[in-house]
Design an enzyme around this catalytic site. Structure first.
Site, PDB file in Angstrom:
ATOM      1  N   ARG A   1       0.834  -1.201   0.000  1.00 34.19           N
ATOM      2  CA  ARG A   1       0.000   0.000   0.000  1.00 34.19           C
ATOM      3  C   ARG A   1       0.874   1.259   0.000  1.00 34.19           C
ATOM      4  NH1 ARG A   1      -4.699  -0.276   4.415  1.00 34.19           N
ATOM      5  NH2 ARG A   1      -5.305   1.604   3.275  1.00 34.19           N
TER       6      ARG A   1
ATOM      7  N   ARG B   1     -23.510   4.282   4.210  1.00 31.05           N
ATOM      8  CA  ARG B   1     -23.618   2.831   4.410  1.00 31.05           C
ATOM      9  C   ARG B   1     -24.038   2.514   5.842  1.00 31.05           C
ATOM     10  NH1 ARG B   1     -17.899   2.252   1.259  1.00 31.05           N
ATOM     11  NH2 ARG B   1     -18.694   1.743  -0.822  1.00 31.05           N
TER      12      ARG B   1
ATOM     13  N   ASP C   1     -19.139   6.202   3.720  1.00 30.97           N
ATOM     14  CA  ASP C   1     -19.154   5.262   4.853  1.00 30.97           C
ATOM     15  C   ASP C   1     -20.359   5.541   5.748  1.00 30.97           C
ATOM     16  OD1 ASP C   1     -15.832   4.325   5.116  1.00 30.97           O
ATOM     17  OD2 ASP C   1     -16.405   6.108   3.989  1.00 30.97           O
TER      18      ASP C   1
END
Length: 350
Positions: A123, A186, A183
Site C-alpha cells: 500500500r 452505508r 461510509d
C-alpha cells in the site's frame, strides 16, 4: 486530443447560425454579466469519475462539465456518449481534453485519478505512485482555477487530500476529501435496515480515516430525533456491544464486498460526491463527514492531518467542524486513527 463541445457554428465555413435562427426582440438589454455560470471539472474518466459525471448531469448541478484523463480515445468516447444523451438531460456543455487548460475557471475540481494496485504491491508503494501522479495533477488545477475548491476522491483519500493541500497552496477550507461521507451513508443504511425505517431519518456518522481505523459515533446516533442508545438504556432494553461492532465492521467491509463481486465501486460514490457538489455549489451549508484539516480538534495533535469530521460546507468550502459530543473512548479511537494516517504521511516527503 481534439476537444468537442456544444457549438452553434453549423453553417458553411463555421457560420454562426444563431444570428439567423433567432431574431432579437426590440429594446432588449444584453445578457446580465452577473449571471452565475457553474463549471465542474472531473479529473479521471474511469468508473468512479464517470459515475460522478453521470450523477452531476442528471441532478443539473453544472452549466459546464469538463473531463480530463490521460487516455485520449477513452476520454473522447466517454464525452461523446454523454453528449449524445443531451435530449434527455438538462442543458450542460460537456468538454474533454488531456490538456488541463480546459479546466480554466472551474468552480469545483473533483479528482478521482489514481494508480491501480498491482498484485503483490504494498500500500505504501501504491501511495508513492499516487503522490507522484498528484504532482502532475494538482499544480495545473491550482494554476488554471486559483479560486476553485478541490474535492479529492482518489484513495487513500485522507493522505491524498493532505498531499493536494500541500501541492496546491490553497487555504485548508478549499481542499476537501470525500472521506467518510459514503461510509456514513452505508452506516445509516445498515441501521435503518435493522430498525426498518427510512435511512434519511437516521442521523449517524462514521469519522476518522476512510479505512480500517474509522470510528463509528454510536453515542450520537438518533432516529427521528430520538437518541438511540440512551433510549434503549432508559427503556431498559438490552443490546449487545458485539452487535454494534458487527454493524461497523459491515460498513468497513462493504466496499471490499462490492469490489469482489463487480470489480470496482462506482454508483454509491457517484451519488456521494454529487451530494457534496450540490452542498458546495448551491451553498447549502449542510453538515457532511468529510476529510478536513483536523489538527486541534478532539485532542488531535502531532502534525497536520486530514481525516473525516462532521463539517459544514458551503460555496466557500469548509465553514467549520461541528462540535459533536464524543465519549472518551470515541475520542481516543479518533486520535488513534489520526496517528495511523500521520505515520504514513511522514514517509511521503511532501
Amino acid at each position: 486530443m481534439h476537444k468537442t463541445s456544444s457549438t452553434s457554428s453549423l453553417g458553411p465555413d463555421g457560420l454562426d447560425l444563431t444570428q439567423a435562427f433567432f431574431r432579437p426582440i426590440q429594446s432588449a438589454a444584453p445578457p446580465s454579466p452577473t449571471k452565475r455560470h457553474t463549471k465542474i471539472s472531473i479529473i479521471g474518466a474511469g468508473n468512479v469519475g464517470m459515475a460522478i459525471a453521470q450523477t452531476i448531469l442528471t441532478q443539473d448541478l453544472a452549466d459546464e462539465l469538463v473531463l480530463v484523463d490521460a487516455k485520449p480515445e477513452t476520454l473522447r468516447g466517454e464525452m461523446l456518449d454523454l453528449q449524445h444523451a443531451a435530449a434527455f438531460l438538462p442543458r450542460t456543455k460537456i468538454h474533454a481534453s488531456v490538456d488541463y487548460a480546459v479546466t480554466v475557471g472551474s468552480d469545483l475540481c473533483i479528482v478521482t485519478a489514481g494508480a491501480r494496485q498491482v498484485p503483490g504491491e504494498s500500500r505504501l508503494n501504491l501511495l508513492h505512485r499516487n503522490v507522484a501522479l498528484f504532482r502532475h495533477v494538482i499544480p495545473p488545477l491550482a494554476r488554471y482555477s486559483p479560486d476553485s475548491i478541490l474535492l479529492i476522491v482518489s484513495n487513500p483519500v485522507d493522505v491524498l487530500t493532505y498531499v493536494a493541500w500541500k501541492l496546491s497552496g490553497f487555504p485548508s477550507n478549499r481542499v476537501i476529501g470525500s472521506g467518510t461521507n459514503l461510509d456514513s451513508s452505508r452506516f445509516r443504511f445498515l441501521i435503518a435496515d435493522h430498525l426498518d425505517v427510512n435511512a434519511q431519518d437516521v442521523q449517524a456518522y462514521i469519522v476518522g480515516e476512510h479505512g480500517d481505523s474509522s470510528v463509528a459515533l454510536w453515542s450520537s446516533i438518533s432516529v427521528g430525533g430520538v437518541p438511540v442508545l440512551s433510549f434503549l438504556e432508559k427503556q431498559q432494553i438490552a443490546y449487545e456491544k458485539k452487535t454494534l461492532e458487527n454493524i461497523h465492521k459491515a460498513v468497513i467491509d462493504s466496499a471490499y464486498e462490492v469490489i469482489s463481486l463487480k470489480g470496482y465501486t462506482s454508483w454509491a460514490i457517484g451519488y456521494s460526491v454529487a451530494n457534496l457538489a450540490r452542498s458546495i455549489l448551491r451553498d447549502q451549508r449542510k453538515i457532511h463527514p468529510v476529510s478536513v484539516l483536523a489538527k486541534g480538534f478532539y485532542g488531535i495533535e502531532g502534525g497536520d492531518v486530514f481525516l473525516s469530521l462532521p463539517a459544514q460546507i458551503s460555496r466557500s468550502g469548509i465553514l467549520g467542524v461541528t462540535n459533536v459530543h464524543l465519549t472518551e473512548d470515541e475520542a481516543q479511537r479518533l486520535r488513534d486513527s489520526a496517528k495511523t494516517i500521520l505515520e504514513v504521511q511522514t514517509q511521503l516527503g511532501v
